[in-house]
Design an enzyme around this catalytic site. Structure first.
Site, PDB file in Angstrom:
ATOM      1  N   TYR A  52      39.954 -97.455-116.996  1.00 55.67           N
ATOM      2  CA  TYR A  52      39.698 -97.651-115.569  1.00 55.67           C
ATOM      3  C   TYR A  52      39.284 -99.100-115.277  1.00 55.67           C
ATOM      4  O   TYR A  52      38.322 -99.608-115.863  1.00 55.67           O
ATOM      5  CB  TYR A  52      38.631 -96.682-115.044  1.00 55.67           C
ATOM      6  CG  TYR A  52      39.072 -95.229-115.056  1.00 55.67           C
ATOM      7  CD1 TYR A  52      40.422 -94.881-115.153  1.00 55.67           C
ATOM      8  CD2 TYR A  52      38.150 -94.191-114.958  1.00 55.67           C
ATOM      9  CE1 TYR A  52      40.828 -93.557-115.172  1.00 55.67           C
ATOM     10  CE2 TYR A  52      38.557 -92.860-114.975  1.00 55.67           C
ATOM     11  CZ  TYR A  52      39.891 -92.558-115.090  1.00 55.67           C
ATOM     12  OH  TYR A  52      40.291 -91.244-115.104  1.00 55.67           O
ATOM     13  N   SER A 217      42.076 -86.209-108.708  1.00 54.65           N
ATOM     14  CA  SER A 217      42.795 -86.508-107.450  1.00 54.65           C
ATOM     15  C   SER A 217      42.784 -85.313-106.488  1.00 54.65           C
ATOM     16  O   SER A 217      43.836 -84.860-106.031  1.00 54.65           O
ATOM     17  CB  SER A 217      44.233 -86.963-107.731  1.00 54.65           C
ATOM     18  OG  SER A 217      44.265 -88.275-108.237  1.00 54.65           O
ATOM     19  N   GLY A 226      48.203 -91.548-101.595  1.00 51.95           N
ATOM     20  CA  GLY A 226      47.393 -91.409-100.383  1.00 51.95           C
ATOM     21  C   GLY A 226      46.899 -89.992-100.187  1.00 51.95           C
ATOM     22  O   GLY A 226      47.346 -89.065-100.858  1.00 51.95           O
TER      23      GLY A 226
END
Ligand SMILES: NC(=O)c1ccc[n+]([C@@H]2O[C@H](COP(=O)([O-])OP(=O)(O)OC[C@H]3O[C@@H](n4cnc5c(N)ncnc54)[C@H](OP(=O)(O)O)[C@@H]3O)[C@@H](O)[C@H]2O)c1
Length: 308
Positions: A52, A217, A226
């Site tokens: 990350y 997510s 998105g």
């Protein structure tokens, strides 16, 4: 905030996790506020990965900004991952050991509570993974182990060599990206793509084997494209349903999107990726919302899934 004992471990974990994948551009004060808000909301579980931000950057930003007292360190669960490198994946013993050392240095910690293998390495040698896990466990550097994005046969293959329990499988899951739930609902329907099993039955396997699924997510439409919340052009009926159900529960659409995952009886955890404290609060509130069957299925079908 609901918390539970993670099966196959002695960890008491909140069912909401704060993911730190997107914190590389936050300053120390913003990171402290984000983490402090999560703690105040009852979240005790924090998810990292060596990759990350690139080369342990998000872990380093977290370690620079957040200091736990010994008592606080006992209360929180710090998880990281290993295996994704620049252009290839690597579950070799050498890489697992060196990456964990780098994660601990970046986080300024002496142990990880959980280490996950990030994505299945095609060249994995289970005995090498087992040897690395033994070193990490015996040295006290890692207390618990799991995987991410792995199928049941891949986990079974690992389990033939690895001695420690594999307690967690972190998988992508949101209302709009839900193949691991939707395929089972449409089992054996030749006319429906939804019926295609893309993960070899990972949901039922996890429930049968006491493996906790962590949903990553939870607000993304599909793969990093998105959020579906507020996207009326592509997800009008879903946003209508989210708004109405949120109003009925005195919550926000984000809270309801979280509650849709925690309502599932598999006892999944939800990994939030927001960098905004206010979104942590409204999303974490979903942990305490119990959706009715009708509400859960309305959201499922409004997102485009079929009940054959
Ligand atoms: N195991 C794996 O392979 C894997 C892969 C990816 C991620 N993960 C883990 O899962 C965590 C979550 O993943 P994610 O960040 O993709 O999840 P996410 O929570 O679905 O997405 C977060 C992103 O969506 C935005 N967002 C959230 N709610 C919003 C809203 N209501 N309106 C507008 N924007 C909104 C956030 O922006 P703001 O920051 O502005 O709120 C942020 O950019 C990561 O931190 C990581 O720990 C694991």
């Amino acid at each position: 905030m609901k918390s539970f004992t993670l099966p196959q471990t002695s960890l008491t974990a909140s069912n909401i996790i704060l993911g730190l994948m997107r914190i590389s551009d936050l300053d120390d004060g913003q990171i402290r506020e984000l983490v402090g808000t999560a703690r105040d909301a009852g979240i005790n579980f924090f998810d990292h990965a060596d990759i990350y931000g690139g080369n342990h950057l998000c872990e380093r930003r977290f370690g620079d900004a957040v200091t736990f007292t010994p008592a606080e360190r006992e209360e929180v669960i710090i998880q990281s991952k290993v295996g994704i490198r620049d252009g290839f994946w690597d579950f070799s013993k050498e890489h697992i050991l060196s990456s964990v050392d780098e994660s601990l240095a970046a986080l300024r910690l002496d142990h990880l509570d959980v280490l996950l293998l990030h994505r299945p390495d095609a060249l994995m040698e289970p005995d090498e993974v087992a040897a690395a896990f033994d070193v990490l466990h015996e040295s006290g550097k890692v207390r618990n182990f799991g995987v991410s994005n792995q199928t049941p046969p891949q986990i079974e293959l690992l389990k033939r060599s690895v001695r420690q329990p594999l307690a967690i499988n972190q998988m992508q899951l949101s209302i709009t990206h839900a193949p691991l739930i939707a395929a089972g609902v449409a089992a054996n329907m030749a006319v429906l793509d939804q019926s295609i099993d893309r993960d070899n039955g990972v949901l039922d396997y996890a429930r049968l084997n006491d493996i906790t699924l962590q949903a990553w997510s939870p607000f993304q439409k599909k793969f990093f494209d998105g959020v579906f919340i507020g996207d009326r052009e592509n997800y009008g009926p879903l946003n209508d349903a989210l708004d109405e159900i949120a109003a009925a529960h005195g919550a926000t659409p984000s809270g309801i999107a979280v509650a849709w995952i925690t309502r599932h009886p598999a006892n999944m955890q939800v990994v939030l990726g927001t960098t905004k404290p206010e979104r942590v609060i409204e999303s974490a509130a979903g942990s305490d919302i119990q959706l009715s069957r009708q509400e859960w299925y309305r959201l499922f079908t409004a997102a485009g899934h079929t009940l054959p």
